[in-house]
Design a protein around this motif. Sequence first.
Motif, PDB file in Angstrom:
ATOM      1  N   UNK A  20       0.814  -1.207   0.000  1.00 38.07           N
ATOM      2  CA  UNK A  20       0.000   0.000   0.000  1.00 38.07           C
ATOM      3  C   UNK A  20       0.853   1.265   0.000  1.00 38.07           C
ATOM      4  N   UNK A  21       0.424   2.211  -0.800  1.00 37.96           N
ATOM      5  CA  UNK A  21       1.000   3.551  -0.810  1.00 37.96           C
ATOM      6  C   UNK A  21       0.156   4.355   0.172  1.00 37.96           C
ATOM      7  N   UNK A  22       0.739   4.652   1.335  1.00 35.01           N
ATOM      8  CA  UNK A  22       0.044   5.424   2.360  1.00 35.01           C
ATOM      9  C   UNK A  22       0.516   6.863   2.243  1.00 35.01           C
ATOM     10  N   UNK A  23      -0.443   7.780   2.063  1.00 31.99           N
ATOM     11  CA  UNK A  23      -0.103   9.184   1.849  1.00 31.99           C
ATOM     12  C   UNK A  23      -0.599  10.031   3.018  1.00 31.99           C
ATOM     13  N   UNK A  81      -4.546   0.258  -7.289  1.00 32.28           N
ATOM     14  CA  UNK A  81      -3.735   0.938  -8.301  1.00 32.28           C
ATOM     15  C   UNK A  81      -3.514  -0.027  -9.463  1.00 32.28           C
ATOM     16  N   UNK A  82      -3.832   0.386 -10.656  1.00 38.23           N
ATOM     17  CA  UNK A  82      -3.697  -0.525 -11.798  1.00 38.23           C
ATOM     18  C   UNK A  82      -2.257  -0.697 -12.266  1.00 38.23           C
ATOM     19  N   UNK A  83      -1.311  -0.557 -11.352  1.00 36.06           N
ATOM     20  CA  UNK A  83       0.097  -0.787 -11.666  1.00 36.06           C
ATOM     21  C   UNK A  83       0.492  -2.093 -11.006  1.00 36.06           C
ATOM     22  N   UNK A  84       1.292  -2.854 -11.692  1.00 37.84           N
ATOM     23  CA  UNK A  84       1.750  -4.114 -11.122  1.00 37.84           C
ATOM     24  C   UNK A  84       3.258  -4.205 -11.244  1.00 37.84           C
ATOM     25  N   UNK A  92      -0.995  -3.461  -5.742  1.00 42.71           N
ATOM     26  CA  UNK A  92      -0.735  -2.223  -5.029  1.00 42.71           C
ATOM     27  C   UNK A  92      -2.022  -1.448  -4.812  1.00 42.71           C
ATOM     28  N   UNK A  93      -2.101  -0.820  -3.646  1.00 38.52           N
ATOM     29  CA  UNK A  93      -3.254  -0.030  -3.245  1.00 38.52           C
ATOM     30  C   UNK A  93      -2.782   1.330  -2.781  1.00 38.52           C
ATOM     31  N   UNK A  94      -3.747   2.218  -2.588  1.00 38.78           N
ATOM     32  CA  UNK A  94      -3.472   3.590  -2.176  1.00 38.78           C
ATOM     33  C   UNK A  94      -4.476   3.968  -1.100  1.00 38.78           C
ATOM     34  N   UNK A  95      -4.029   4.730  -0.114  1.00 40.80           N
ATOM     35  CA  UNK A  95      -4.956   5.266   0.878  1.00 40.80           C
ATOM     36  C   UNK A  95      -4.375   6.500   1.554  1.00 40.80           C
ATOM     37  N   UNK A 130       8.955   3.194 -10.217  1.00 44.67           N
ATOM     38  CA  UNK A 130       8.028   3.114 -11.355  1.00 44.67           C
ATOM     39  C   UNK A 130       6.578   3.001 -10.898  1.00 44.67           C
ATOM     40  N   UNK A 131       6.335   2.290  -9.838  1.00 51.06           N
ATOM     41  CA  UNK A 131       4.972   2.103  -9.334  1.00 51.06           C
ATOM     42  C   UNK A 131       4.438   3.410  -8.773  1.00 51.06           C
ATOM     43  N   UNK A 132       5.261   4.137  -8.067  1.00 58.02           N
ATOM     44  CA  UNK A 132       4.828   5.398  -7.475  1.00 58.02           C
ATOM     45  C   UNK A 132       4.628   6.482  -8.553  1.00 58.02           C
TER      46      UNK A 132
END
Length: 133
Positions: A20-23, A81-84, A92-95, A130-132
């Motif tokens: 997860x990308x935690x922002x 996130x539609x990146x793999x 990958x997810x984002x929140x 690249x994912x970010x």
Amino acid sequence: MSKIIVKIEDINENFKSAHVVIVKNGKILILKRSSTDQWMPGHYGLPGGKLNGDETPKDAVKRECGEEVGLTIDPENLIFLPKVSADHQHGFYYTTKFSGEPKLDFEHDDFKWVNPKELSNFKTVPDLVNIIN
């Protein structure tokens, strides 16, 4: 011409791990892998890890965030996130919605909140920049 429709749920079933990308305040949370870790010691990555048994990717993210950094995340607040990864095995997810303050477990030596543009200044696990971006 016919359309092919693929539901995100169908893609998720093949992931072996989820992250997860935690922002927070425009910065993302990255974790430094332990210097004694067998894979990529000392490199920064995202919270997350392998799925256990019948666990969904979202449930794995919830569990891993609790174990690795002591953060509470509701799986309903995770955005796919539609990146793999290059091998297509990591989802990958984002929140921006979480509770708690980071507290490291034995798997990590440090954490940082960083501007995504600064990620290339860190030694990171493969595909992270690249994912970010």
